[in-house]
Scaffold this motif. Structure first.
Motif, PDB file in Angstrom:
ATOM      1  N   ARG A 154     -17.159  -5.762  16.850  1.00 33.61           N
ATOM      2  CA  ARG A 154     -17.431  -6.383  15.885  1.00 33.61           C
ATOM      3  C   ARG A 154     -16.639  -7.628  15.372  1.00 33.61           C
ATOM      4  NH1 ARG A 154     -17.655  -1.363  11.766  1.00 33.61           N
ATOM      5  NH2 ARG A 154     -16.277  -0.812  13.338  1.00 33.61           N
ATOM      6  N   LEU A 155     -15.486  -7.545  16.086  1.00 33.37           N
ATOM      7  CA  LEU A 155     -14.334  -8.759  15.991  1.00 33.37           C
ATOM      8  C   LEU A 155     -15.055  -9.958  16.361  1.00 33.37           C
ATOM      9  CD1 LEU A 155     -11.113  -6.995  17.468  1.00 33.37           C
ATOM     10  CD2 LEU A 155     -11.606  -7.672  15.021  1.00 33.37           C
ATOM     11  N   GLU A 156     -16.039  -9.927  17.383  1.00 32.26           N
ATOM     12  CA  GLU A 156     -16.380 -11.533  17.980  1.00 32.26           C
ATOM     13  C   GLU A 156     -17.493 -12.001  17.057  1.00 32.26           C
ATOM     14  OE1 GLU A 156     -15.724 -12.415  20.831  1.00 32.26           O
ATOM     15  OE2 GLU A 156     -14.448 -10.843  21.052  1.00 32.26           O
ATOM     16  N   LEU A 157     -17.875 -11.169  15.872  1.00 33.58           N
ATOM     17  CA  LEU A 157     -18.482 -11.470  14.709  1.00 33.58           C
ATOM     18  C   LEU A 157     -17.790 -12.422  13.959  1.00 33.58           C
ATOM     19  CD1 LEU A 157     -20.566  -8.350  13.786  1.00 33.58           C
ATOM     20  CD2 LEU A 157     -21.280 -10.453  15.241  1.00 33.58           C
ATOM     21  N   LEU A 158     -16.314 -12.252  14.021  1.00 31.85           N
ATOM     22  CA  LEU A 158     -15.684 -13.020  12.872  1.00 31.85           C
ATOM     23  C   LEU A 158     -15.297 -14.586  13.012  1.00 31.85           C
ATOM     24  CD1 LEU A 158     -13.152 -10.240  12.164  1.00 31.85           C
ATOM     25  CD2 LEU A 158     -15.447 -10.458  11.091  1.00 31.85           C
ATOM     26  N   THR A 159     -15.043 -15.429  12.238  1.00 26.39           N
ATOM     27  CA  THR A 159     -14.591 -16.632  12.424  1.00 26.39           C
ATOM     28  C   THR A 159     -13.020 -16.721  12.546  1.00 26.39           C
ATOM     29  OG1 THR A 159     -14.445 -17.125   9.981  1.00 26.39           O
ATOM     30  CG2 THR A 159     -16.570 -17.712  11.143  1.00 26.39           C
ATOM     31  N   ASP A 160     -12.332 -17.662  12.827  1.00 27.24           N
ATOM     32  CA  ASP A 160     -11.106 -17.611  12.953  1.00 27.24           C
ATOM     33  C   ASP A 160     -10.424 -17.435  11.552  1.00 27.24           C
ATOM     34  OD1 ASP A 160     -11.038 -17.856  15.589  1.00 27.24           O
ATOM     35  OD2 ASP A 160     -10.758 -20.175  15.418  1.00 27.24           O
ATOM     36  N   ARG A 161     -10.992 -17.988  10.491  1.00 27.66           N
ATOM     37  CA  ARG A 161     -10.391 -17.825   9.137  1.00 27.66           C
ATOM     38  C   ARG A 161     -10.555 -16.352   8.499  1.00 27.66           C
ATOM     39  NH1 ARG A 161      -6.513 -20.546   7.197  1.00 27.66           N
ATOM     40  NH2 ARG A 161      -6.928 -21.756   5.209  1.00 27.66           N
ATOM     41  N   GLU A 162     -11.711 -15.769   8.966  1.00 26.23           N
ATOM     42  CA  GLU A 162     -11.857 -14.156   8.532  1.00 26.23           C
ATOM     43  C   GLU A 162     -10.876 -13.549   9.374  1.00 26.23           C
ATOM     44  OE1 GLU A 162     -16.691 -14.863   7.679  1.00 26.23           O
ATOM     45  OE2 GLU A 162     -16.243 -13.938   9.609  1.00 26.23           O
ATOM     46  N   ARG A 163     -10.463 -13.883  10.363  1.00 27.76           N
ATOM     47  CA  ARG A 163      -9.577 -12.923  11.242  1.00 27.76           C
ATOM     48  C   ARG A 163      -8.214 -13.042  10.444  1.00 27.76           C
ATOM     49  NH1 ARG A 163      -9.704 -11.836  17.535  1.00 27.76           N
ATOM     50  NH2 ARG A 163     -12.143 -11.968  17.732  1.00 27.76           N
ATOM     51  N   GLU A 164      -7.999 -14.344  10.071  1.00 32.31           N
ATOM     52  CA  GLU A 164      -6.696 -14.538   9.329  1.00 32.31           C
ATOM     53  C   GLU A 164      -6.442 -13.811   8.130  1.00 32.31           C
ATOM     54  OE1 GLU A 164      -5.520 -19.173  10.970  1.00 32.31           O
ATOM     55  OE2 GLU A 164      -6.795 -18.862   9.211  1.00 32.31           O
ATOM     56  N   VAL A 165      -7.600 -13.723   7.301  1.00 35.35           N
ATOM     57  CA  VAL A 165      -7.828 -12.890   6.303  1.00 35.35           C
ATOM     58  C   VAL A 165      -7.735 -11.719   6.278  1.00 35.35           C
ATOM     59  CG1 VAL A 165      -9.210 -12.376   4.212  1.00 35.35           C
ATOM     60  CG2 VAL A 165      -9.110 -14.885   4.805  1.00 35.35           C
ATOM     61  N   LEU A 166      -8.242 -11.256   7.381  1.00 33.67           N
ATOM     62  CA  LEU A 166      -8.309  -9.603   7.523  1.00 33.67           C
ATOM     63  C   LEU A 166      -6.789  -9.315   7.984  1.00 33.67           C
ATOM     64  CD1 LEU A 166      -9.643  -7.186   8.189  1.00 33.67           C
ATOM     65  CD2 LEU A 166     -10.189  -7.736  10.445  1.00 33.67           C
ATOM     66  N   VAL A 167      -6.131 -10.259   8.635  1.00 30.56           N
ATOM     67  CA  VAL A 167      -4.470  -9.750   9.402  1.00 30.56           C
ATOM     68  C   VAL A 167      -3.861  -9.664   8.085  1.00 30.56           C
ATOM     69  CG1 VAL A 167      -2.488 -10.490  10.379  1.00 30.56           C
ATOM     70  CG2 VAL A 167      -4.883 -10.711  11.502  1.00 30.56           C
ATOM     71  N   GLU A 168      -3.946 -10.520   6.983  1.00 29.83           N
ATOM     72  CA  GLU A 168      -3.133 -10.540   5.809  1.00 29.83           C
ATOM     73  C   GLU A 168      -3.715  -9.385   5.053  1.00 29.83           C
ATOM     74  OE1 GLU A 168      -0.581 -12.636   5.022  1.00 29.83           O
ATOM     75  OE2 GLU A 168      -1.013 -13.355   6.901  1.00 29.83           O
ATOM     76  N   ILE A 169      -4.803  -8.893   4.697  1.00 30.03           N
ATOM     77  CA  ILE A 169      -5.232  -7.486   4.179  1.00 30.03           C
ATOM     78  C   ILE A 169      -4.664  -6.315   4.900  1.00 30.03           C
ATOM     79  CG2 ILE A 169      -7.263  -6.134   3.726  1.00 30.03           C
ATOM     80  CD1 ILE A 169      -9.124  -8.675   3.389  1.00 30.03           C
ATOM     81  N   ARG A 195     -17.487 -11.417   3.130  1.00 23.42           N
ATOM     82  CA  ARG A 195     -18.211 -11.539   4.564  1.00 23.42           C
ATOM     83  C   ARG A 195     -17.474 -10.533   5.541  1.00 23.42           C
ATOM     84  NH1 ARG A 195     -17.844 -18.051   4.532  1.00 23.42           N
ATOM     85  NH2 ARG A 195     -19.678 -18.464   3.009  1.00 23.42           N
ATOM     86  N   LEU A 196     -16.195 -10.229   5.323  1.00 22.42           N
ATOM     87  CA  LEU A 196     -15.727  -9.224   6.152  1.00 22.42           C
ATOM     88  C   LEU A 196     -16.577  -7.797   6.109  1.00 22.42           C
ATOM     89  CD1 LEU A 196     -11.885 -10.441   6.174  1.00 22.42           C
ATOM     90  CD2 LEU A 196     -13.529  -9.968   8.026  1.00 22.42           C
ATOM     91  N   LEU A 197     -16.386  -7.494   4.631  1.00 22.94           N
ATOM     92  CA  LEU A 197     -17.239  -6.182   4.404  1.00 22.94           C
ATOM     93  C   LEU A 197     -18.580  -6.168   4.965  1.00 22.94           C
ATOM     94  CD1 LEU A 197     -16.057  -5.781   0.475  1.00 22.94           C
ATOM     95  CD2 LEU A 197     -15.198  -4.677   2.593  1.00 22.94           C
ATOM     96  N   ALA A 198     -19.358  -7.221   5.121  1.00 25.97           N
ATOM     97  CA  ALA A 198     -20.621  -7.058   5.481  1.00 25.97           C
ATOM     98  C   ALA A 198     -20.694  -7.014   7.072  1.00 25.97           C
ATOM     99  CB  ALA A 198     -21.202  -8.365   5.081  1.00 25.97           C
ATOM    100  N   LEU A 208     -11.012  -1.906   5.557  1.00 28.34           N
ATOM    101  CA  LEU A 208     -10.765  -3.215   6.318  1.00 28.34           C
ATOM    102  C   LEU A 208      -9.444  -3.136   6.794  1.00 28.34           C
ATOM    103  CD1 LEU A 208     -12.036  -6.176   3.861  1.00 28.34           C
ATOM    104  CD2 LEU A 208     -13.059  -5.411   5.998  1.00 28.34           C
ATOM    105  N   VAL A 209      -8.502  -2.332   5.946  1.00 25.79           N
ATOM    106  CA  VAL A 209      -7.201  -2.298   6.684  1.00 25.79           C
ATOM    107  C   VAL A 209      -7.176  -1.312   7.721  1.00 25.79           C
ATOM    108  CG1 VAL A 209      -4.983  -0.982   6.295  1.00 25.79           C
ATOM    109  CG2 VAL A 209      -6.001  -2.320   4.509  1.00 25.79           C
ATOM    110  N   LEU A 210      -8.057  -0.094   7.716  1.00 31.13           N
ATOM    111  CA  LEU A 210      -8.250   0.974   8.961  1.00 31.13           C
ATOM    112  C   LEU A 210      -8.997  -0.091  10.144  1.00 31.13           C
ATOM    113  CD1 LEU A 210      -9.430   3.969   7.057  1.00 31.13           C
ATOM    114  CD2 LEU A 210      -6.987   3.680   7.960  1.00 31.13           C
ATOM    115  N   PHE A 211      -9.691  -0.622   9.853  1.00 29.36           N
ATOM    116  CA  PHE A 211     -10.365  -1.318  10.840  1.00 29.36           C
ATOM    117  C   PHE A 211      -9.362  -2.430  11.798  1.00 29.36           C
ATOM    118  CE2 PHE A 211     -12.650  -4.931  12.934  1.00 29.36           C
ATOM    119  CZ  PHE A 211     -13.530  -4.672  13.536  1.00 29.36           C
ATOM    120  N   ALA A 212      -8.660  -2.971  11.130  1.00 29.82           N
ATOM    121  CA  ALA A 212      -7.828  -3.981  11.499  1.00 29.82           C
ATOM    122  C   ALA A 212      -6.801  -3.273  12.540  1.00 29.82           C
ATOM    123  CB  ALA A 212      -6.845  -4.636  10.629  1.00 29.82           C
ATOM    124  N   PHE A 213      -6.503  -2.113  12.291  1.00 31.34           N
ATOM    125  CA  PHE A 213      -5.556  -1.249  13.135  1.00 31.34           C
ATOM    126  C   PHE A 213      -6.505  -0.485  14.232  1.00 31.34           C
ATOM    127  CE2 PHE A 213      -2.559  -2.392   9.845  1.00 31.34           C
ATOM    128  CZ  PHE A 213      -1.223  -2.388  10.722  1.00 31.34           C
TER     129      PHE A 213
END
Length: 220
Positions: A154-169, A195-198, A208-213
């Motif tokens: 599912r990481l492949e679905l994310l834009t670079d910006r969405e990844r950046e936001v997810l890291v901060e979360i 968008r990340l949630l979807a 989202l926090v759990l997914f990131a790790f």
């Protein structure tokens, strides 16, 4: 005027339930639709009626709040769970978050904080302060498999910006802090989070926090 938020109280202490009921029903936008004194009763009643948010005590007889949370979430009725605990380092509270709760609150929280927490959880936000997020991760990280983690597709679905936001979360940053760090409007941050949630099929910020790790995007 929109319908009031329907709240259910699950706690084995009748005085606690009475206090919460008085506080909640003094608000125009909130209403208590039921109570339960144990987890089993909570599951049966919540899944039988329309409930928006459950205030869930952790330590109850017959069935504890963790298992009750898991069953309510898995029932797919759309109910959100806000865990109430006496201790902010209660390991059961973290287990409830893993079971699908949208956050947790101390029982001695200020009345205004409890009411706002109910509203925030109903709106889809997680009640997780940055310090609480850090403690959550302290419990999550030891449970991760040793060695390299296979990236979640599912990481492949994310834009670079969405990844950046997810890291901060995952770091426990608030929306305003993310906006400042990534130089974007707070409204744009909220859009990215939606968008990340979807895309990641997560219920809320905790997910989202759990997914990131767990996906290997962020490392302890």
């Amino acid at each position: 005027m929109s319908e009031p938020i329907k709240v259910f109280l699950a706690d084995d202490q009748s005085l606690v339930r009475s206090g919460f009921r008085m506080l909640i029903e003094a608000e125009d936008d909130l209403v208590v639709v039921g109570e339960a004194a144990d987890g089993d009763e909570a599951v049966r009643r919540v899944t039988a009626i329309k409930v928006d948010v459950v205030l869930m005590d952790i330590r109850m007889p017959i069935m504890d709040g963790v298992e009750a949370t898991r069953r309510i979430i898995s029932a797919g009725v759309g109910t959100k769970v806000l865990v109430l605990t006496t201790f902010d380092l209660d390991e059961y509270a973290f287990a409830a978050l893993r079971a699908g709760a949208s956050g947790f609150l101390l029982k001695d929280a200020r009345p205004a904080d409890l009411l706002n927490a109910i509203r925030n959880v109903n709106a889809g936000d997680a009640v997780m302060a940055p310090s609480t997020t850090r403690r959550l991760l302290d419990h999550v990280v030891p449970t991760l498999p040793a060695g390299p983690i296979t990236p979640d597709p599912r990481l492949e679905l994310l834009t670079d910006r969405e990844r950046e936001v997810l890291v901060e979360i995952a770091k426990g940053a608030t929306n305003s802090e993310i906006a400042g760090t990534l130089y974007m409007a707070e409204g744009t941050v909220k859009t990215h989070i939606g968008r990340l949630l979807a895309k990641l099929q997560c219920r809320d910020r905790v997910g989202l926090v759990l997914f990131a790790f767990e996906s290997g995007l962020v490392h302890a």
